[in-house]
Write a protein that holds these residues in place. Structure first.
Motif, PDB file in Angstrom:
ATOM      1  N   THR A 199       0.820  -1.202   0.000  1.00 26.73           N
ATOM      2  CA  THR A 199       0.000   0.000   0.000  1.00 26.73           C
ATOM      3  C   THR A 199       0.860   1.261   0.000  1.00 26.73           C
ATOM      4  OG1 THR A 199      -1.776  -1.138   1.191  1.00 26.73           O
ATOM      5  CG2 THR A 199      -1.775   1.270   1.263  1.00 26.73           C
ATOM      6  N   VAL A 200       1.883   1.289   0.832  1.00 29.50           N
ATOM      7  CA  VAL A 200       2.772   2.450   0.911  1.00 29.50           C
ATOM      8  C   VAL A 200       3.500   2.669  -0.420  1.00 29.50           C
ATOM      9  CG1 VAL A 200       4.843   3.386   2.009  1.00 29.50           C
ATOM     10  CG2 VAL A 200       3.089   2.280   3.407  1.00 29.50           C
ATOM     11  N   LEU A 201       3.982   1.587  -1.017  1.00 29.57           N
ATOM     12  CA  LEU A 201       4.703   1.698  -2.295  1.00 29.57           C
ATOM     13  C   LEU A 201       3.788   2.186  -3.410  1.00 29.57           C
ATOM     14  CD1 LEU A 201       7.005  -1.462  -2.294  1.00 29.57           C
ATOM     15  CD2 LEU A 201       7.728   0.926  -2.209  1.00 29.57           C
ATOM     16  N   GLN A 202       2.558   1.696  -3.434  1.00 27.28           N
ATOM     17  CA  GLN A 202       1.621   2.147  -4.461  1.00 27.28           C
ATOM     18  C   GLN A 202       1.334   3.641  -4.319  1.00 27.28           C
ATOM     19  OE1 GLN A 202      -1.937  -0.226  -4.432  1.00 27.28           O
ATOM     20  NE2 GLN A 202      -0.933  -2.056  -5.224  1.00 27.28           N
ATOM     21  N   ILE A 203       1.105   4.082  -3.098  1.00 28.59           N
ATOM     22  CA  ILE A 203       0.839   5.510  -2.862  1.00 28.59           C
ATOM     23  C   ILE A 203       2.049   6.349  -3.255  1.00 28.59           C
ATOM     24  CG2 ILE A 203       0.434   7.247  -1.076  1.00 28.59           C
ATOM     25  CD1 ILE A 203      -1.226   5.135   0.415  1.00 28.59           C
ATOM     26  N   ALA A 204       3.239   5.905  -2.845  1.00 26.96           N
ATOM     27  CA  ALA A 204       4.460   6.652  -3.161  1.00 26.96           C
ATOM     28  C   ALA A 204       4.702   6.710  -4.665  1.00 26.96           C
ATOM     29  CB  ALA A 204       5.657   6.008  -2.465  1.00 26.96           C
ATOM     30  N   ALA A 205       4.502   5.589  -5.351  1.00 20.21           N
ATOM     31  CA  ALA A 205       4.737   5.539  -6.793  1.00 20.21           C
ATOM     32  C   ALA A 205       3.768   6.446  -7.538  1.00 20.21           C
ATOM     33  CB  ALA A 205       4.608   4.099  -7.292  1.00 20.21           C
ATOM     34  N   ILE A 206       2.494   6.384  -7.180  1.00 21.65           N
ATOM     35  CA  ILE A 206       1.494   7.232  -7.832  1.00 21.65           C
ATOM     36  C   ILE A 206       1.797   8.705  -7.571  1.00 21.65           C
ATOM     37  CG2 ILE A 206      -0.941   7.905  -7.795  1.00 21.65           C
ATOM     38  CD1 ILE A 206      -1.579   4.931  -7.224  1.00 21.65           C
ATOM     39  N   ALA A 207       2.184   9.021  -6.343  1.00 19.57           N
ATOM     40  CA  ALA A 207       2.514  10.405  -6.002  1.00 19.57           C
ATOM     41  C   ALA A 207       3.695  10.910  -6.835  1.00 19.57           C
ATOM     42  CB  ALA A 207       2.835  10.515  -4.510  1.00 19.57           C
ATOM     43  N   LEU A 208       4.698  10.070  -7.033  1.00 16.20           N
ATOM     44  CA  LEU A 208       5.862  10.464  -7.830  1.00 16.20           C
ATOM     45  C   LEU A 208       5.487  10.724  -9.286  1.00 16.20           C
ATOM     46  CD1 LEU A 208       8.622   8.077  -6.438  1.00 16.20           C
ATOM     47  CD2 LEU A 208       8.472  10.548  -6.134  1.00 16.20           C
ATOM     48  N   TYR A 209       4.547   9.931  -9.806  1.00 19.38           N
ATOM     49  CA  TYR A 209       4.106  10.134 -11.192  1.00 19.38           C
ATOM     50  C   TYR A 209       3.307  11.417 -11.342  1.00 19.38           C
ATOM     51  CZ  TYR A 209       5.698   5.992 -13.630  1.00 19.38           C
ATOM     52  OH  TYR A 209       6.478   5.057 -14.256  1.00 19.38           O
ATOM     53  N   MET A 210       2.662  11.844 -10.276  1.00 20.10           N
ATOM     54  CA  MET A 210       1.874  13.073 -10.349  1.00 20.10           C
ATOM     55  C   MET A 210       2.705  14.318 -10.074  1.00 20.10           C
ATOM     56  SD  MET A 210      -1.904  12.272  -8.810  1.00 20.10           S
ATOM     57  CE  MET A 210      -1.351  11.597  -7.249  1.00 20.10           C
ATOM     58  N   TRP A 211       3.821  14.144  -9.371  1.00 18.80           N
ATOM     59  CA  TRP A 211       4.642  15.302  -9.004  1.00 18.80           C
ATOM     60  C   TRP A 211       5.399  15.803 -10.230  1.00 18.80           C
ATOM     61  CZ3 TRP A 211       5.138  17.149  -3.840  1.00 18.80           C
ATOM     62  CH2 TRP A 211       6.021  18.230  -3.709  1.00 18.80           C
ATOM     63  N   PRO A 212       5.154  17.052 -10.648  1.00 19.37           N
ATOM     64  CA  PRO A 212       5.812  17.578 -11.855  1.00 19.37           C
ATOM     65  C   PRO A 212       7.334  17.601 -11.713  1.00 19.37           C
ATOM     66  CG  PRO A 212       3.995  18.996 -11.157  1.00 19.37           C
ATOM     67  CD  PRO A 212       4.238  18.032 -10.039  1.00 19.37           C
ATOM     68  N   GLY A 213       8.009  17.187 -12.775  1.00 20.47           N
ATOM     69  CA  GLY A 213       9.453  17.292 -12.828  1.00 20.47           C
ATOM     70  C   GLY A 213      10.229  16.190 -12.143  1.00 20.47           C
ATOM     71  N   MET A 214       9.560  15.165 -11.628  1.00 24.51           N
ATOM     72  CA  MET A 214      10.273  14.066 -10.988  1.00 24.51           C
ATOM     73  C   MET A 214      11.056  13.268 -12.034  1.00 24.51           C
ATOM     74  SD  MET A 214      10.339  13.446  -7.772  1.00 24.51           S
ATOM     75  CE  MET A 214       9.707  14.380  -6.356  1.00 24.51           C
ATOM     76  N   PRO A 215      12.291  12.854 -11.718  1.00 28.50           N
ATOM     77  CA  PRO A 215      13.075  12.059 -12.669  1.00 28.50           C
ATOM     78  C   PRO A 215      12.365  10.747 -13.005  1.00 28.50           C
ATOM     79  CG  PRO A 215      14.444  12.867 -10.868  1.00 28.50           C
ATOM     80  CD  PRO A 215      13.023  13.144 -10.484  1.00 28.50           C
ATOM     81  N   ASP A 216      12.363  10.392 -14.280  1.00 32.29           N
ATOM     82  CA  ASP A 216      11.689   9.163 -14.708  1.00 32.29           C
ATOM     83  C   ASP A 216      12.269   7.929 -14.038  1.00 32.29           C
ATOM     84  OD1 ASP A 216       9.937  10.546 -16.315  1.00 32.29           O
ATOM     85  OD2 ASP A 216      11.142  10.317 -18.132  1.00 32.29           O
TER      86      ASP A 216
END
Length: 201
Positions: free
Chosen positions: A146-163
């Motif tokens: 659950t924590v990893l899914q939330i963190a991963a989704i948040a990173l995809y939504m955060w503008p400018g995060m390294p791919d």
């Protein structure tokens, strides 16, 4: 997560006393989380970093309410039949809406969304299939998932995060999601076998 067996928060009801009303604070928080989903999706599809950050904030707040309703249900004995149904629906609606929206926007491969949501749907159906035999205890892997899914989704939504960072965390989320799904199947089979042996003795 108020009442889902996998996360283990609030999976047992109050031992004695009157049954709690469905209209309690834990369930209200669950309903509010579900109500946040359409607003989150709309903000995610609007153009501009400001809207993207707004969508991210809504997603994170909704995810935090997932922890809050579980704590409230566990601490005050507010587990109800409504909560047992509404809580996993709210969880899957939030995660599913995020993954599907990111895939529709072309930012997340569809196979990732299909794998994660397929696992979640499969475990939910399996949970209902074995519920008459008992509740499968919470696993540490389920919480990590659950924590990893939330963190991963948040990173995809955060503008400018390294791919590369997005892919590493999402890759870890996919691996743990699949692994915990397999573990859940194994434990469900064992639970059914134990229940069968108990009936035969």
């Amino acid at each position: 997560m108020t009442n889902t067996p996998e996360t283990g928060t609030g999976s047992t009801s109050a031992s004695m006393g009157p049954r709690p009303s469905a209209w309690n604070i834990a369930n209200v928080v669950t309903v509010l989380r579900l109500a946040m989903v359409p607003f989150f999706v709309v903000c995610l599809f609007l153009e501009g970093d400001g809207w993207r950050i707004t969508a991210l904030v809504i997603f994170l707040v909704a995810s935090l309410t997932d922890l809050l309703d579980g704590e409230l249900a566990r601490r005050y004995g507010l587990v109800t039949d409504f909560g047992k149904i509404a809580d996993p629906i709210a969880d899957k609606a939030l995660t599913g809406a995020a993954l599907i929206s990111l895939s529709v926007l072309g930012e997340l491969p569809w196979w990732v969304t299909v794998v994660i949501l397929g696992r979640e749907l499969g475990v939910t159906l399996l949970r209902f299939a074995v519920i008459r035999h008992g509740v499968i205890p919470a696993s540490y892997g389920g919480k990590v998932k659950t924590v990893l899914q939330i963190a991963a989704i948040a990173l995809y939504m955060w503008p400018g995060m390294p791919d590369v960072l997005r892919w590493v965390v999402m890759g870890a989320a996919v691996v743990v999601t699949v692994a915990t799904g397999v573990d859940y199947i194994v434990r469900a089979v064992k639970l059914r076998q134990v229940a069968k042996q108990a009936r035969e003795t």
